[in-house]
Design an enzyme around this catalytic site. Sequence first.
Site, PDB file in Angstrom:
ATOM      1  N   GLU A 273       0.834  -1.214   0.000  1.00 34.74           N
ATOM      2  CA  GLU A 273       0.000   0.000   0.000  1.00 34.74           C
ATOM      3  C   GLU A 273       0.866   1.260   0.000  1.00 34.74           C
ATOM      4  O   GLU A 273       0.784   2.083   0.908  1.00 34.74           O
ATOM      5  CB  GLU A 273      -0.897   0.016   1.242  1.00 34.74           C
ATOM      6  CG  GLU A 273      -1.778  -1.205   1.403  1.00 34.74           C
ATOM      7  CD  GLU A 273      -2.511  -1.230   2.755  1.00 34.74           C
ATOM      8  OE1 GLU A 273      -2.235  -0.357   3.617  1.00 34.74           O
ATOM      9  OE2 GLU A 273      -3.343  -2.118   2.940  1.00 34.74           O
ATOM     10  N   CYS A 346      -3.499  33.562  10.107  1.00 34.80           N
ATOM     11  CA  CYS A 346      -3.271  34.251  11.386  1.00 34.80           C
ATOM     12  C   CYS A 346      -2.833  33.298  12.495  1.00 34.80           C
ATOM     13  O   CYS A 346      -3.520  33.154  13.503  1.00 34.80           O
ATOM     14  CB  CYS A 346      -4.542  34.982  11.780  1.00 34.80           C
ATOM     15  SG  CYS A 346      -5.050  36.083  10.469  1.00 34.80           S
TER      16      CYS A 346
HETATM   17  N1  LLP Z   1      -1.647   1.996   4.356  1.00 36.84           N
HETATM   18  C1  LLP Z   1      -2.215   2.480   5.484  1.00 36.84           C
HETATM   19  C2  LLP Z   1      -3.139   1.628   6.236  1.00 36.84           C
HETATM   20  C3  LLP Z   1      -1.903   3.772   5.933  1.00 36.84           C
HETATM   21  O1  LLP Z   1      -2.458   4.225   7.056  1.00 36.84           O
HETATM   22  C4  LLP Z   1      -1.012   4.578   5.175  1.00 36.84           C
HETATM   23  C5  LLP Z   1      -0.678   5.926   5.614  1.00 36.84           C
HETATM   24  C6  LLP Z   1      -0.476   4.037   3.997  1.00 36.84           C
HETATM   25  C7  LLP Z   1      -0.807   2.746   3.622  1.00 36.84           C
HETATM   26  C8  LLP Z   1       0.460   4.809   3.115  1.00 36.84           C
HETATM   27  O2  LLP Z   1       1.654   5.128   3.752  1.00 36.84           O
HETATM   28  P1  LLP Z   1       2.872   5.781   2.933  1.00 36.84           P
HETATM   29  O3  LLP Z   1       3.372   4.747   1.948  1.00 36.84           O
HETATM   30  O4  LLP Z   1       2.365   6.981   2.217  1.00 36.84           O
HETATM   31  O5  LLP Z   1       3.856   6.115   3.970  1.00 36.84           O
HETATM   32  N2  LLP Z   1       0.076  12.844   6.677  1.00 36.84           N
HETATM   33  C9  LLP Z   1       1.326  12.203   7.029  1.00 36.84           C
HETATM   34  C10 LLP Z   1       1.364  10.752   6.631  1.00 36.84           C
HETATM   35  C11 LLP Z   1       0.217   9.927   7.190  1.00 36.84           C
HETATM   36  C12 LLP Z   1       0.238   8.482   6.766  1.00 36.84           C
HETATM   37  C13 LLP Z   1      -1.022   7.806   7.132  1.00 36.84           C
HETATM   38  N3  LLP Z   1      -1.125   6.461   6.679  1.00 36.84           N
HETATM   39  C14 LLP Z   1       2.468  13.009   6.420  1.00 36.84           C
HETATM   40  O6  LLP Z   1       2.225  14.022   5.766  1.00 36.84           O
HETATM   41  O7  LLP Z   1       3.622  12.676   6.620  1.00 36.84           O
END
Ligand code: LLP
Length: 423
Positions: A273, A346
Amino acid sequence: MHHFHYKDNLLYCEDVPVREVVDAVGTPLYLYSVATLKRHFTAFDSAFDGTPHLTCFAVKACSNIAVLNLFARHGGGADIVSGGELFRALKAGIDSRKIIYSGVGKTVAEMREALLADILMFNVESAQELDRLQQVAAGMATRAPVALRINPDVDPRTHAYISTGLAKNKFGIPVDAALHEYERARDMENIEILGVSCHIGSQLTQVEPFIEALRKVKDFIARLADRGITIRYLDLGGGLGITYDDEQPPDPHEYAQAIREELGDADYTLVLEPGRVIAGNAGILVTEVQYTKVNTGGEEEKRFVIVDAAMNDLARPSLYGAFHEIIPVVQDDRPGQRVDIVGPICETGDFMARDRMLPEVRQGDLLAIMSCGAYGFSMASNYNSRPRAAEVLVGGDCFRVIRMREDYEDLVRGEFVVELDCK
Ligand code: LLP
């Protein structure tokens, strides 16, 4: 590796000068490179060639349907966490049989929608969720395909807000409790056990935590087998990090190699994922400098560059103290200055960068905030009643708007002025 580069001191996205897009669309502006998105998707997906696998892009990272459609056309699936993401994934042309539904809080309505859509698998995160899914599936006279998400209690060594695989995090089911839940699930008439899943966090820069988690999942699968429960899918989640500053995460090939070695010749399909590693460095946020000013009187003189992008457009610096490289759209040889790059909102927390050395920046200059393709626009809000930015896709020498800039009417859509004359 990405397709943003300078030619004759002008920043280009592939073969399009960024300035040309700004002239047509204005700022702030999210710009994505098709070549980079495709390259990252293919590099990741092909790193697992030879192992039965399914790459399900994490929709939350970059949710625009034009971007999702690119992955659909390359055989990609989707990892979703809401009814809204299901809607997007289907609208983008992603095959419902390649959709995995994660998340701790699925509602009855969302479960119904996903069952109707005939998705591949629900990643169930609690005993109550399992009971609810059984009930909902029974009510629809169908069977819900599930994996239970186990919480392996592994430290991903990342920012605390985006660590998900520790026992103290809200995600998944502890290993021993999960064994019991699988036994319950086996006896549920409307539940079909299909897999085991886990996801330990985001922006991981080392491969070891992934392998540690995988080992625990494999042990768990063996314990399930002892109880006569076999699975077809092992979902290892996402989480592979990218370079924002000087991080050196493993590349997809290294990551895949380590996972495949640990996996051996298991006879289940691996589900992945990824979000950030595919989209992160494929997008930038372009912003125009509105003002510069120097505040004196404190311990030291502070130079501020006030731009037209803010924490509502890009939340990561404010929320996680995240670093994003910032570069001028037009390069020249002005001397360096240490500045805070801030938005018009702000709040003192509204910054894109602090104490950053940049070539002198002047009113009207355009700046590119790099590595904004993941968790950039998808986390944008309307705070301070700011219309959300436009999104543009560049492919070769042409570009298309894939999301219009919001206008003021968009801000009040669905709102009503009412007179409450009730008692
Ligand atoms: N699968 C699940 C169940 C997840 O919760 C997430 C991310 C992913 C896959 C994908 O993860 P990635 O490959 O993108 O690391 N807003 C935060 C990141 C939050 C990630 C949440 N879950 C940021 O800007 O760093």
